[in-house]
Scaffold this motif. Structure first.
Motif, PDB file in Angstrom:
ATOM      1  N   VAL A  35      65.009  89.159   4.185  1.00 32.29           N
ATOM      2  CA  VAL A  35      66.142  89.390   5.082  1.00 32.29           C
ATOM      3  C   VAL A  35      65.681  89.304   6.537  1.00 32.29           C
ATOM      4  CG1 VAL A  35      67.893  91.062   5.794  1.00 32.29           C
ATOM      5  CG2 VAL A  35      67.329  90.807   3.365  1.00 32.29           C
ATOM      6  N   PHE A  36      64.567  89.926   6.840  1.00 31.11           N
ATOM      7  CA  PHE A  36      64.060  89.928   8.214  1.00 31.11           C
ATOM      8  C   PHE A  36      63.528  88.551   8.607  1.00 31.11           C
ATOM      9  CE2 PHE A  36      63.667  94.327   6.674  1.00 31.11           C
ATOM     10  CZ  PHE A  36      64.398  94.988   7.653  1.00 31.11           C
ATOM     11  N   TYR A  37      62.897  87.858   7.668  1.00 29.88           N
ATOM     12  CA  TYR A  37      62.388  86.518   7.972  1.00 29.88           C
ATOM     13  C   TYR A  37      63.532  85.552   8.304  1.00 29.88           C
ATOM     14  CZ  TYR A  37      58.003  88.161   5.850  1.00 29.88           C
ATOM     15  OH  TYR A  37      56.858  88.858   5.536  1.00 29.88           O
ATOM     16  N   VAL A  38      64.600  85.607   7.517  1.00 32.04           N
ATOM     17  CA  VAL A  38      65.719  84.676   7.703  1.00 32.04           C
ATOM     18  C   VAL A  38      66.408  84.903   9.045  1.00 32.04           C
ATOM     19  CG1 VAL A  38      68.031  84.069   6.880  1.00 32.04           C
ATOM     20  CG2 VAL A  38      66.132  84.256   5.258  1.00 32.04           C
ATOM     21  N   PHE A  39      66.797  86.139   9.330  1.00 35.51           N
ATOM     22  CA  PHE A  39      67.564  86.397  10.546  1.00 35.51           C
ATOM     23  C   PHE A  39      66.714  86.278  11.808  1.00 35.51           C
ATOM     24  CE2 PHE A  39      70.285  89.064   7.537  1.00 35.51           C
ATOM     25  CZ  PHE A  39      71.192  88.027   7.356  1.00 35.51           C
ATOM     26  N   GLY A  40      65.461  86.701  11.731  1.00 35.05           N
ATOM     27  CA  GLY A  40      64.573  86.534  12.881  1.00 35.05           C
ATOM     28  C   GLY A  40      64.289  85.068  13.160  1.00 35.05           C
ATOM     29  N   GLY A  41      64.083  84.277  12.096  1.00 38.73           N
ATOM     30  CA  GLY A  41      63.832  82.847  12.279  1.00 38.73           C
ATOM     31  C   GLY A  41      65.014  82.122  12.893  1.00 38.73           C
ATOM     32  N   LEU A  42      66.243  82.484  12.489  1.00 39.70           N
ATOM     33  CA  LEU A  42      67.441  81.871  13.076  1.00 39.70           C
ATOM     34  C   LEU A  42      67.534  82.184  14.566  1.00 39.70           C
ATOM     35  CD1 LEU A  42      70.105  82.541  10.276  1.00 39.70           C
ATOM     36  CD2 LEU A  42      69.091  80.340  10.923  1.00 39.70           C
ATOM     37  N   GLY A  43      67.114  83.379  14.959  1.00 40.77           N
ATOM     38  CA  GLY A  43      67.142  83.740  16.373  1.00 40.77           C
ATOM     39  C   GLY A  43      66.186  82.896  17.201  1.00 40.77           C
ATOM     40  N   ILE A  44      65.037  82.589  16.669  1.00 42.55           N
ATOM     41  CA  ILE A  44      64.075  81.748  17.387  1.00 42.55           C
ATOM     42  C   ILE A  44      64.617  80.330  17.543  1.00 42.55           C
ATOM     43  CG2 ILE A  44      61.762  80.743  17.272  1.00 42.55           C
ATOM     44  CD1 ILE A  44      60.864  83.341  15.854  1.00 42.55           C
ATOM     45  N   ILE A  45      65.252  79.803  16.507  1.00 44.06           N
ATOM     46  CA  ILE A  45      65.852  78.465  16.595  1.00 44.06           C
ATOM     47  C   ILE A  45      66.964  78.447  17.646  1.00 44.06           C
ATOM     48  CG2 ILE A  45      67.205  76.747  15.325  1.00 44.06           C
ATOM     49  CD1 ILE A  45      65.683  77.649  12.788  1.00 44.06           C
ATOM     50  N   TRP A  46      67.788  79.487  17.667  1.00 44.60           N
ATOM     51  CA  TRP A  46      68.871  79.558  18.658  1.00 44.60           C
ATOM     52  C   TRP A  46      68.321  79.491  20.081  1.00 44.60           C
ATOM     53  CZ3 TRP A  46      69.067  83.248  22.444  1.00 44.60           C
ATOM     54  CH2 TRP A  46      70.191  83.215  23.275  1.00 44.60           C
ATOM     55  N   PHE A  47      67.217  80.163  20.326  1.00 44.99           N
ATOM     56  CA  PHE A  47      66.655  80.217  21.678  1.00 44.99           C
ATOM     57  C   PHE A  47      66.360  78.825  22.228  1.00 44.99           C
ATOM     58  CE2 PHE A  47      62.871  80.207  24.407  1.00 44.99           C
ATOM     59  CZ  PHE A  47      63.325  81.001  25.450  1.00 44.99           C
ATOM     60  N   VAL A  48      65.902  77.915  21.383  1.00 46.87           N
ATOM     61  CA  VAL A  48      65.577  76.561  21.828  1.00 46.87           C
ATOM     62  C   VAL A  48      66.824  75.867  22.381  1.00 46.87           C
ATOM     63  CG1 VAL A  48      64.737  74.301  21.099  1.00 46.87           C
ATOM     64  CG2 VAL A  48      63.651  76.377  20.212  1.00 46.87           C
ATOM     65  N   PHE A  49      67.935  75.954  21.645  1.00 44.83           N
ATOM     66  CA  PHE A  49      69.181  75.318  22.110  1.00 44.83           C
ATOM     67  C   PHE A  49      69.704  75.989  23.375  1.00 44.83           C
ATOM     68  CE2 PHE A  49      69.029  73.951  17.701  1.00 44.83           C
ATOM     69  CZ  PHE A  49      69.456  72.630  17.790  1.00 44.83           C
ATOM     70  N   TRP A  50      69.617  77.304  23.437  1.00 39.55           N
ATOM     71  CA  TRP A  50      70.088  78.040  24.613  1.00 39.55           C
ATOM     72  C   TRP A  50      69.310  77.629  25.864  1.00 39.55           C
ATOM     73  CZ3 TRP A  50      74.018  81.123  25.988  1.00 39.55           C
ATOM     74  CH2 TRP A  50      73.880  81.944  27.101  1.00 39.55           C
ATOM     75  N   ALA A  51      68.008  77.527  25.744  1.00 37.94           N
ATOM     76  CA  ALA A  51      67.175  77.180  26.893  1.00 37.94           C
ATOM     77  C   ALA A  51      67.489  75.781  27.421  1.00 37.94           C
ATOM     78  CB  ALA A  51      65.699  77.279  26.516  1.00 37.94           C
ATOM     79  N   LEU A  52      67.879  74.867  26.549  1.00 44.24           N
ATOM     80  CA  LEU A  52      68.111  73.478  26.958  1.00 44.24           C
ATOM     81  C   LEU A  52      69.523  73.223  27.471  1.00 44.24           C
ATOM     82  CD1 LEU A  52      66.290  71.587  24.053  1.00 44.24           C
ATOM     83  CD2 LEU A  52      65.463  71.914  26.388  1.00 44.24           C
ATOM     84  N   LEU A  53      70.523  73.967  26.990  1.00 49.11           N
ATOM     85  CA  LEU A  53      71.913  73.585  27.229  1.00 49.11           C
ATOM     86  C   LEU A  53      72.700  74.512  28.150  1.00 49.11           C
ATOM     87  CD1 LEU A  53      72.917  72.488  23.601  1.00 49.11           C
ATOM     88  CD2 LEU A  53      72.260  71.030  25.521  1.00 49.11           C
ATOM     89  N   CYS A  54      72.235  75.714  28.424  1.00 52.49           N
ATOM     90  CA  CYS A  54      73.031  76.675  29.189  1.00 52.49           C
ATOM     91  C   CYS A  54      72.375  77.024  30.522  1.00 52.49           C
ATOM     92  CB  CYS A  54      73.271  77.943  28.364  1.00 52.49           C
ATOM     93  SG  CYS A  54      74.299  77.647  26.911  1.00 52.49           S
ATOM     94  N   TYR A  55      73.232  77.332  31.524  1.00 51.68           N
ATOM     95  CA  TYR A  55      72.759  77.609  32.886  1.00 51.68           C
ATOM     96  C   TYR A  55      73.514  78.788  33.474  1.00 51.68           C
ATOM     97  CZ  TYR A  55      70.204  73.261  32.552  1.00 51.68           C
ATOM     98  OH  TYR A  55      69.327  72.287  32.156  1.00 51.68           O
ATOM     99  N   ASN A  56      72.966  79.355  34.558  1.00 51.63           N
ATOM    100  CA  ASN A  56      73.508  80.576  35.137  1.00 51.63           C
ATOM    101  C   ASN A  56      74.905  80.410  35.717  1.00 51.63           C
ATOM    102  OD1 ASN A  56      71.298  82.338  34.616  1.00 51.63           O
ATOM    103  ND2 ASN A  56      70.160  81.380  36.281  1.00 51.63           N
TER     104      ASN A  56
END
Length: 518
Positions: free
Chosen positions: A217-238
């Protein structure tokens, strides 16, 4: 192709408005943050040894119709988890572990809001959720090394990562969402919490069924959070003005319709002396305390009620715990669309809308929660009433959750930090209090806990309806509004020294006209 060329290409090629890209990734951010927050409520059922169940108290709990699959002591002890041991944690220890997240969550709200206003919401959200994701992935290791102490520490760290998320998102919305779209964007992003509340218990139940390893359970949800961070860093701005490939049309539209001056100039330091004396802010804090009292009680302890009182097995508990949040998510958009329509048509003011939906999201859920407690062992009625209560809580995202950006669009991050940080103390109190009120997990004991939730929801809603506000406060923009009559606490803005050496003094104005300077 050069970087500038790529930006020009994306500017022309992308037809999706960038504020909606922010909204969608914000939805995924809140969804994943809540899966990481609530997954312990499910996994702890499989992590602990179960002793004598509470059905020895005659009439106290419901009959167990799933004895072979139930979470009774005999069936649970016989399950093995690939060598992972179970832990002899009593109810008090479990309550402390369930509340540990909120210790970290509370203390990072205000620093998170200040960081968002200084450095921008993008990285405050991004690095905060990255910290939580990494901490979630290493949770099984922390438990193996440190037992209850290790789990408590790692949960506090997870809470510290999520603390800045809400104030930073409120600030981002103040920069990206026009007033007539705020309820929809609030529902889109903060409604992601309900997606997390749906998939967290449901997916956890699937992963834990038939002796599944709770670490997954912890591996799945934590791993999804790391993947999300990559898209957030590339596509969103202040802000729209710092976005490299936003269309000129959308940028112009947002600059014309968003009143937050942070889009156009550097903000003055946070006016704490006025902020802490602001009645509308403290009334908003009261309303948020009431909502969080009911909401955190549900997301933390509802799985235990379904499992220990209504006797659902672990897979059923996951599904039943998810259903109320599906309803809450759907109705959050219904209420948001209705609120935005009424504001746009000028059928009611923003302030009136906030009061209407605060009442919808507080008083009605309180009534349905009490009715659920009196449904006894009627599973269908109990689940239906809990679904109804959470559905009406969806009005929260059109009211209290976004009211900070109404009263202080320029300092929405700090105000939201105060509101959510203080209100989140409910997350520390309620699991422990419910544990004290329900030592034997009986229906009668739970009814007392539900009456406590009812009183808090109704009382705080009345306070907000009487004294709440949807108007921008004077201290949020002194240049525009000036100082109120009788202000005796000194200037909020620093006096500027022009090149000629003459002091530049702000003259108070009380007619909401621009401030003149000598």
């Amino acid at each position: 192709m050069t970087l500038r060329g790529w930006r020009r290409f994306l500017n022309k090629a992308l037809i999706i408005p960038q504020r909606y890209v922010l909204g969608v990734l914000g939805l995924f951010a809140l969804a994943n943050s809540f899966t990481m927050r609530v997954c312990l409520s499910m996994t702890i059922v499989q992590m602990v040894l179960h002793v004598a169940p509470s059905e020895h108290i005659v009439g106290g709990t419901c009959p167990d119709t799933n004895a072979p699959q139930s979470n009774s002591a005999s069936s649970n002890v016989s399950v093995t988890f690939e060598g992972r041991e179970r832990y002899d944690w009593d109810e008090a220890t479990q309550g402390l572990l369930l509340s540990a997240f909120y210790y970290g969550y509370v203390i990072t709200h205000l620093p998170g809001g200040l960081m968002a206003e200084k450095f921008g919401g993008k990285w405050t959200v991004g690095f905060g959720l990255l910290l939580t994701s990494v901490a979630t992935v290493i949770t099984p290791w922390a438990v193996t090394i440190g037992g209850a102490t290790g789990l408590f520490i790692i949960r506090v760290i997870q809470g510290m990562g999520e603390g800045p998320v809400t104030p930073a998102f409120v600030l981002l919305l103040a920069r990206w969402a026009p007033p007539a779209e705020r309820s929809r964007f609030g529902a889109m992003i903060f409604g992601g919490a309900q997606i997390g509340n749906v998939f967290g218990p449901y997916v956890s139940g699937i992963l834990l069924a038939d002796g599944g390893d709770w670490a997954n359970v912890f591996y799945v949800f934590g791993g999804l959070g790391i993947i999300w961070f990559v898209f957030w860093a590339l596509l969103c701005y202040n802000t729209p003005n710092t976005h490299p490939f936003i269309s000129d049309e959308e940028k112009d539209f947002l600059n014309k319709n968003i009143i937050a001056s942070g889009l156009h100039k550097k903000l003055d330091p946070v006016p704490f002396k006025a902020l802490l004396r602001s009645a509308p802010l403290w009334v908003l804090i009261m309303a948020a305390i009431g909502h969080d009292w009911g909401y955190f009680s549900m997301i933390t302890d509802l799985p235990k009620y379904f499992s220990d009182v209504l006797k659902f097995n672990i897979k059923e508990t996951g599904l039943m715990s998810a259903l109320p949040y599906i309803a809450m998510y759907i109705f959050s958009f219904v209420f948001a669309s209705l609120c935005d329509l009424c504001v746009k048509k000028k059928w009611h003011s923003i302030g009136t809308g906030r009061k209407i939906y605060t009442t919808v999201s507080s008083s009605l859920p309180a009534i349905f929660i009490i009715l659920a407690s009196y449904s006894g062992c009627n599973r269908t009625a109990a689940v239906g009433l809990f679904i109804a209560s959470m559905a009406f809580m969806g009005g929260f995202y059109s009211s209290v959750k976004i009211n900070a950006m109404d009263i202080a669009p320029n300092y929405a991050g700090t105000c939201s930090a105060f509101v959510n940080g203080i209100a989140a103390i409910s997350g520390i109190i309620t699991p422990y209090l419910i544990g004290l009120l329900t030592p034997d997990q009986t229906i009668q004991q739970w009814r007392i806990a539900f009456w406590t939730i009812f009183a808090v929801l109704i009382g705080t809603n009345l306070v907000y309806v009487i004294w709440g506000s949807g108007e921008q406060q004077w201290w949020d923009d002194v240049d525009k509004y000036g100082y109120p009559p009788g202000w005796k606490h000194g200037p909020l803005k620093k006096r500027e020294i022009p090149p000629d050496g003459e002091k530049k003094v702000v003259i108070p104005k009380h007619d909401h006209s621009p401030v003149a300077n000598d």
